[in-house]
Design an enzyme around this catalytic site. Sequence first.
Site, PDB file in Angstrom:
ATOM      1  CG  ASP A 247      -1.909   0.959   1.372  1.00 60.61           C
ATOM      2  OD1 ASP A 247      -2.528   1.274   0.358  1.00 60.61           O
ATOM      3  OD2 ASP A 247      -2.123   1.468   2.493  1.00 60.61           O
ATOM      4  CB  CYS A 305      -6.729  11.112  -5.045  1.00 62.77           C
ATOM      5  SG  CYS A 305      -5.044  11.329  -5.596  1.00 62.77           S
ATOM      6  CG  ASP A 340      -6.554   1.527  -6.237  1.00 64.04           C
ATOM      7  OD1 ASP A 340      -7.652   1.956  -5.858  1.00 64.04           O
ATOM      8  OD2 ASP A 340      -5.509   1.611  -5.554  1.00 64.04           O
ATOM      9  NE  ARG A 404      -1.609   5.061  -0.399  1.00 63.39           N
ATOM     10  CZ  ARG A 404      -1.864   4.230  -1.398  1.00 63.39           C
ATOM     11  NH1 ARG A 404      -1.477   2.994  -1.343  1.00 63.39           N
ATOM     12  NH2 ARG A 404      -2.530   4.621  -2.450  1.00 63.39           N
ATOM     13  CD  GLU A 414       0.917  13.111  -2.294  1.00 63.70           C
ATOM     14  OE1 GLU A 414       0.527  12.151  -2.979  1.00 63.70           O
ATOM     15  OE2 GLU A 414       2.115  13.343  -2.068  1.00 63.70           O
TER      16      GLU A 414
HETATM   17  P1  IMP Z   1     -11.978   5.984  -5.061  1.00 57.54           P
HETATM   18  O1  IMP Z   1     -12.651   4.664  -5.134  1.00 57.54           O
HETATM   19  O2  IMP Z   1     -12.106   6.785  -6.303  1.00 57.54           O
HETATM   20  O3  IMP Z   1     -12.417   6.773  -3.858  1.00 57.54           O
HETATM   21  O4  IMP Z   1     -10.400   5.691  -4.907  1.00 57.54           O
HETATM   22  C1  IMP Z   1      -9.854   4.885  -3.880  1.00 57.54           C
HETATM   23  C2  IMP Z   1      -8.353   4.761  -4.068  1.00 57.54           C
HETATM   24  O5  IMP Z   1      -7.722   6.037  -3.886  1.00 57.54           O
HETATM   25  C3  IMP Z   1      -7.664   3.882  -3.060  1.00 57.54           C
HETATM   26  O6  IMP Z   1      -7.773   2.510  -3.359  1.00 57.54           O
HETATM   27  C4  IMP Z   1      -6.215   4.363  -3.120  1.00 57.54           C
HETATM   28  O7  IMP Z   1      -5.497   3.790  -4.174  1.00 57.54           O
HETATM   29  C5  IMP Z   1      -6.374   5.830  -3.413  1.00 57.54           C
HETATM   30  N1  IMP Z   1      -6.200   6.682  -2.226  1.00 57.54           N
HETATM   31  C6  IMP Z   1      -6.584   6.447  -0.973  1.00 57.54           C
HETATM   32  N2  IMP Z   1      -6.295   7.508  -0.170  1.00 57.54           N
HETATM   33  C7  IMP Z   1      -5.695   8.417  -0.957  1.00 57.54           C
HETATM   34  C8  IMP Z   1      -5.171   9.722  -0.713  1.00 57.54           C
HETATM   35  O8  IMP Z   1      -5.238  10.277   0.376  1.00 57.54           O
HETATM   36  N3  IMP Z   1      -4.600  10.335  -1.783  1.00 57.54           N
HETATM   37  C9  IMP Z   1      -4.536   9.756  -3.010  1.00 57.54           C
HETATM   38  N4  IMP Z   1      -5.060   8.554  -3.304  1.00 57.54           N
HETATM   39  C10 IMP Z   1      -5.635   7.884  -2.269  1.00 57.54           C
END
Ligand code: IMP
Length: 477
Positions: A247, A305, A340, A404, A414
């Site tokens: 991760d 993100c 992802d 991370r 971030e």
């Molecule tokens: P979502 O499904 O579009 O909300 O994206 C989830 C993914 O964002 C996770 O599986 C991580 O790979 C990524 N992620 C998680 N936390 C962060 C962050 O704080 N900054 C950038 N990417 C993140």
Amino acid sequence: MVSFRDKLVHAPVAYTFRDVIIVPGFAEVEPSEVDLSTKVTKSFSIKVPIVSSPMDTVTEERMAITLARLGSLGVLHRNCSKERAIEMARNVKEASEVIDSVPTLSPNDSVARALELMREYDIDVLPVVDGDGRLLGTVIKVDVLLSLSEEPVASIVRRDIPILDTAADVSYAASLMRESKLTALPVVTKDGRYLGFIRAEMLSTREKGVEPSRGRDGRLLCAAAISPFDIDRARALDRYVDILVIDVAHFHNRNCINATKRLVKEVSADVVIGNIGTYKAAEDVVTGIERVDGLRVGISSGSICSTGEVTGAAAPTLFAVAEVADALKDYGLEIPVIADGGIRSAADAAKAFAVGAWCVMCGYLFAGCDESPSPVVRIGGKLYKYYRGMGSHAARVQRYILDRYSPVAKHVAEGIEALVPYRGPVSKVLREFVAALKAALGYAGAKSIRDMWEKARIAVITEQGAGEIRPHSVEPL
Ligand code: IMP
């Protein structure tokens, strides 16, 4: 050295989900005949190709158990102590396959809310939990019907209802139900965290069409996130989990690769490596690390993100998947690619499959479900759940993630904190997702995910066009 002008003029286009569409293709099967089963790592298969992100507002044991029971997978987060990480993994492994996820009430919720949920889920009992997810007691229908609707459920909570622990087997659950004359009993972990209910119906009839994801031990499939630099935690978790998921926000880094080379020799679980986002990263990973059982692909597309905004760096998920899948093809390797970040719907997942993904990972869709660890909040009559990036300021101050996006490694946040719409139980979200995904594959003319790689054609769409292929020009009711 390449000229700066050429660097600009010949820059590739990093297309992502909203830029493209799937071109309809000749279909030889009906959507209902589409097979969505896939592999999440080299050794483990899942029936439902969407797994949950290792994030502390998304995946703890309750989410992981529910997803594995329903044929998918939840990756346990690592924003916690080693002991808590192990406890979560043990809880998943000890869990009975018949635990059903029933939504929770908090003590301040009203009796009216309890009645609403009982009707919606067709259940006569509901759990009341505190802010840490610990079971305070159970509310039963007769008390709900005989109380004033605005009263808080705290005033009718029963603390004398029998409780099952995670390891309780089917026959013990059945005997306790007979004795107590109750048709559903709550299940909690050793430290009192609520996991779900075992319902009498589930003991006699297995749910139709649901096949759990299982590990080599025959128990529910379990995956946990780790840092490549914490070999001690990886070794400890290796005793319980089937899959370890690295991760790291930007895995394509000398130190990460060197640390992982050592790590894969120390553990027997499958190891998923990520996140990566380019052809070169995939090439360096598969040539540099002896064992790669899966790849987590996509940088900066996550809904919470802010990496792209803060740093200007991104490998949007669709672009990243195509790059990595091509590298694997060129090296003749069959390594599952997990797309992802940024997946909001089955449409996005289908596009990821069209460019080589094996399954998708999602935080956004699952954060709003009952089974995520954060409580439901009501704002102006609407229900939401709290969701945060693991690189957000709030997550970083927990100080457990030391690499991370931690304050030690980086000085900027971030990720952001947010609210997402409350979506109800995971089972409903998965059902809708599966139906839409089967329809998408049907349009592409594909009967499986593997078939999508070959058959699905992609076209780029203009911003105007993107507006046209959504409901438009009308006032939706
Ligand atoms: P979502 O499904 O579009 O909300 O994206 C989830 C993914 O964002 C996770 O599986 C991580 O790979 C990524 N992620 C998680 N936390 C962060 C962050 O704080 N900054 C950038 N990417 C993140």
